[in-house]
Write a protein that holds these residues in place. Structure first.
Motif, mmCIF file in Angstrom:
data_model
loop_
_atom_site.group_PDB
_atom_site.id
_atom_site.type_symbol
_atom_site.label_atom_id
_atom_site.label_comp_id
_atom_site.label_asym_id
_atom_site.label_seq_id
_atom_site.Cartn_x
_atom_site.Cartn_y
_atom_site.Cartn_z
ATOM 1 N N MET A 253 -4.905 -9.220 -1.926
ATOM 2 C CA MET A 253 -4.221 -7.806 -1.468
ATOM 3 C C MET A 253 -5.463 -6.985 -1.009
ATOM 4 O O MET A 253 -5.374 -5.790 -0.571
ATOM 5 C CB MET A 253 -3.338 -7.219 -2.668
ATOM 6 N N THR B 114 8.550 1.442 -7.472
ATOM 7 C CA THR B 114 7.711 0.642 -8.264
ATOM 8 C C THR B 114 8.210 0.773 -9.794
ATOM 9 O O THR B 114 8.767 1.643 -10.219
ATOM 10 C CB THR B 114 6.299 1.441 -8.420
ATOM 11 N N THR C 93 10.056 -5.062 -0.442
ATOM 12 C CA THR C 93 9.244 -3.794 -0.090
ATOM 13 C C THR C 93 9.846 -2.690 -0.865
ATOM 14 O O THR C 93 11.017 -2.869 -1.224
ATOM 15 C CB THR C 93 9.136 -3.636 1.449
ATOM 16 N N GLN C 94 9.161 -1.541 -0.761
ATOM 17 C CA GLN C 94 9.703 -0.421 -1.591
ATOM 18 C C GLN C 94 11.085 0.514 -0.869
ATOM 19 O O GLN C 94 12.238 0.260 -1.279
ATOM 20 C CB GLN C 94 8.697 0.814 -1.516
ATOM 21 N N ASP D 52 6.601 -10.542 0.227
ATOM 22 C CA ASP D 52 6.374 -9.334 -0.687
ATOM 23 C C ASP D 52 5.463 -8.338 -0.103
ATOM 24 O O ASP D 52 4.691 -9.030 0.919
ATOM 25 C CB ASP D 52 5.775 -9.784 -2.072
ATOM 26 N N GLU D 53 5.702 -7.182 -0.457
ATOM 27 C CA GLU D 53 4.803 -6.091 0.208
ATOM 28 C C GLU D 53 5.002 -6.033 1.770
ATOM 29 O O GLU D 53 3.980 -5.989 2.525
ATOM 30 C CB GLU D 53 3.370 -6.129 -0.052
ATOM 31 N N PRO E 270 -5.480 -6.526 3.122
ATOM 32 C CA PRO E 270 -4.121 -6.576 3.325
ATOM 33 C C PRO E 270 -3.758 -7.120 4.696
ATOM 34 O O PRO E 270 -2.829 -7.866 4.923
ATOM 35 C CB PRO E 270 -3.559 -5.082 3.301
ATOM 36 N N ILE F 295 1.968 -11.099 -6.140
ATOM 37 C CA ILE F 295 0.891 -9.968 -5.790
ATOM 38 C C ILE F 295 0.314 -9.401 -7.215
ATOM 39 O O ILE F 295 -1.105 -9.117 -7.076
ATOM 40 C CB ILE F 295 1.619 -8.738 -5.411
ATOM 41 N N HIS G 148 5.946 -4.288 4.218
ATOM 42 C CA HIS G 148 5.641 -3.158 4.714
ATOM 43 C C HIS G 148 3.932 -3.313 5.645
ATOM 44 O O HIS G 148 3.835 -2.986 6.721
ATOM 45 C CB HIS G 148 5.416 -1.739 3.871
ATOM 46 N N LEU G 149 3.076 -4.111 4.720
ATOM 47 C CA LEU G 149 1.854 -4.484 5.189
ATOM 48 C C LEU G 149 2.028 -5.426 6.994
ATOM 49 O O LEU G 149 1.120 -5.291 7.565
ATOM 50 C CB LEU G 149 1.007 -5.383 4.328
#
Ligand SMILES: Nc1ncnc2c1ncn2[C@@H]1O[C@H](COP(=O)(O)OP(=O)(O)OP(=O)(O)O)[C@@H](O)[C@H]1O
Ligand SMILES: [Mg+2]
Length: 507
Positions: A237, A40, A309-310, A274-275, A240, A67, A277-278
């Motif tokens: 979000m 983050t 993603t992270q 984006d994101e 999700p 996001i 992982h979801l």
């Protein structure tokens, strides 16, 4: 420096921290996908913004989700804030010019952008089941629902169509079980209840017409820049699953609708996930396999997919292996698990003898990343410590007023803003029920007052009941046939479903 064959993303540095060279993404490998990772606040969104700007300038339309609302600034001219100007100097971005980009705002809820919709028919049983977190047995029933809809020519456009069909299925569960396999009232009931939950989460806005035309996210401006479609995803979000399923659907639509083009000088569209992982969290293996397949094959349709993603470990290995262009921002490594994640992330790069990758990942500054892009022959370049360039557009969100103005002036203004509710399963089934009821009433009338003749004492045996039910069936059948005749032509050819079970609309 950037020219029309590459995107300038920043400058790599030598071990002594001095300037080494410009790092670029080669547009001809833009369809070989990519990955932006980092903890983050390490600079992922800015890196995405820089890439999106580069693609747009090269005439490549971009689709991305916003996001936190901070990507919306790409629609506005940047400003020469001190730290940005300083960064521009460090990466030898000279002159550092400001620019606003041609943005189309979209929003599943129709608040922060043009409404974006898809029909249930297009979404298909696999994604609907995933969206609703159905059990395997329930998924079986969902598959049957879609088969019935396809066979009986029932258009599933919105949630109320699916509700109506499920109610209808519950009514004739026994008959359907005999034909298609297990359709029980409780399993249908469970799906109906999940649908209500989905509805209460605001998904009703999303399902319906006019559905998104893929062409509208593939626009370019007259001066040859690619449109940047920005999907407002802050509210989204909160659900999700809807977010992830929607993007998955969009990706599969692109895949199903776009023609094969092979390798081009530049991609036809770039899609940022984006994101990400979801997308994969608790996903069944079959879904992961299909996603992997779409990602692999969509390349030759000229579409580049960039996951954000992270941690690279958020992405299944088979998918990860497809992602050629990599930007790895800093990761924390406090716990043993985090340390393991750092080592694994480091191992995905082609090593650079100048530094230890795992150590570097934990030491990177904000807006600094380990970068490895595909170079000649599509081979990953040796990893470099890279300062990412500052964006040309505004860093941070736009104001509501600025957003309103852009929405009003958008090339799709007025096209999607009003929902259309044309005749579909809900109305058809309603009509059918009404017809059946009328026929029943008529039959009853004939049986009682309508006929002069009767056999005393035999009414119960020959009975109204037997006659009535057969009569009702005929009427129902006739209704289905007429529906199939009128709608069948448009639905009939579309029954073929793609890899992810979505339905490609005829172009
Ligand atoms: N290339 C860059 N040039 C200048 N400043 C940058 C750059 N990248 C990041 N920054 C600074 O770092 C801040 C955080 O970056 P960013 O919002 O991209 O992080 P993030 O990884 O997306 O965070 P999150 O996970 O919270 O979304 C930016 O607001 C900006 O101030
Ligand atoms: Mg971010």
């Amino acid at each position: 420096m950037a020219d029309d064959t590459s995107i300038f993303i920043g400058a790599s540095r030598k071990p002594d921290d001095s300037y080494q060279r410009a790092e670029e993404l080669l547009l001809r490998y833009g369809n070989r996908h990519g990955l932006i990772t980092g903890a983050t606040g390490t600079g992922k969104t800015v890196s995405l913004q820089v890439l999106a700007e580069g693609f747009s300038n090269a005439g490549v339309p971009v689709f991305c989700a916003d996001i936190k609302g901070d990507l919306s600034g790409i629609a506005m001219m940047g400003e020469g804030k001190d730290f940005l100007v300083k960064r521009a100097g460090q990466v030898k971005l000279d002159p550092y010019q400001f620019q606003e980009f041609p943005v189309i705002f979209w929003d599943l809820f129709g608040e922060q952008g043009h409404p974006i919709r898809a029909t249930i028919s297009e979404m298909g049983p696999l994604l609907m089941s995933r969206l609703m977190t159905l059990t395997e047995a329930q998924e079986g029933v969902m598959n049957i629902a879609f088969r019935i809809a396809d066979e009986e020519g029932l258009l599933l456009l919105d949630l109320k169509d699916l509700q109506a069909l499920l109610a209808n299925m519950a009514d004739r569960a026994d008959q359907l079980s005999a034909r298609y396999g297990n359709v029980t009232k409780p399993s249908v009931g469970a799906i109906q209840r999940t649908l209500l939950v989905l509805e209460s989460q605001g998904a009703a806005n999303f399902f319906g017409e006019p559905a998104l035309r893929i062409a509208d996210i593939m626009r370019t401006t007259r001066d040859g820049r690619g449109a940047v479609s920005v999907l407002a995803a802050d509210k989204l979000m909160m659900n999700p699953r809807l977010y992830a399923t929607f993007l998955l659907w969009l990706m599969s639509e692109l895949f199903e609708e776009l023609p094969e083009v092979g390798d081009l000088e530049r991609p036809k569209l770039v899609f940022f996930f984006d994101e990400a992982h979801l997308l994969f969290e608790d996903a069944p293996k079959v879904l992961i396999d299909r996603v992997e397949q779409v990602v692999r094959l969509i390349r030759s349709k000229g579409v580049g997919v960039y996951f954000v993603t992270q941690n690279p470990l958020d992405i299944p290995e088979k998918v990860l292996a497809q992602l050629g262009n990599r930007v790895q921002h800093a990761l924390r490594a406090y716990t043993p698990r985090e340390q393991q994640a750092v080592r694994t992330a480091a191992e995905t790069f082609r090593p650079n003898p100048d530094f230890d990758c795992a150590t570097a990942i934990t030491q990177l500054a904000t807006g600094e990343a380990l970068v490895s892009m595909l170079e000649d022959k599509g081979v990953p370049a040796m990893v470099q410590r890279t300062l990412i360039r500052p964006p040309s557009s505004r860093l941070g969100p736009i104001t509501p007023d600025e957003r309103r103005k852009i929405i009003a002036e958008s090339p799709v203004a007025g096209q999607y803003d009003q929902a259309v509710d044309r005749e579909s399963a809900f109305e058809m089934l309603q009509k059918k029920t009404k017809e059946a009821q009328e026929a029943e009433a008529q039959a009853q009338q004939q049986n009682s007052g309508g006929s002069r003749w009767t056999i005393p004492g035999f009414d119960d045996v020959l009975g109204t009941s037997g006659r009535r039910s057969s009569n009702r069936q005929t009427v129902a059948e006739a209704a289905i046939k007429s529906v199939v005749r009128s709608v069948g032509s448009s639905v009939g050819r579309a029954i073929v479903r793609g890899i992810l079970g979505s339905l490609a609309r005829g172009r």
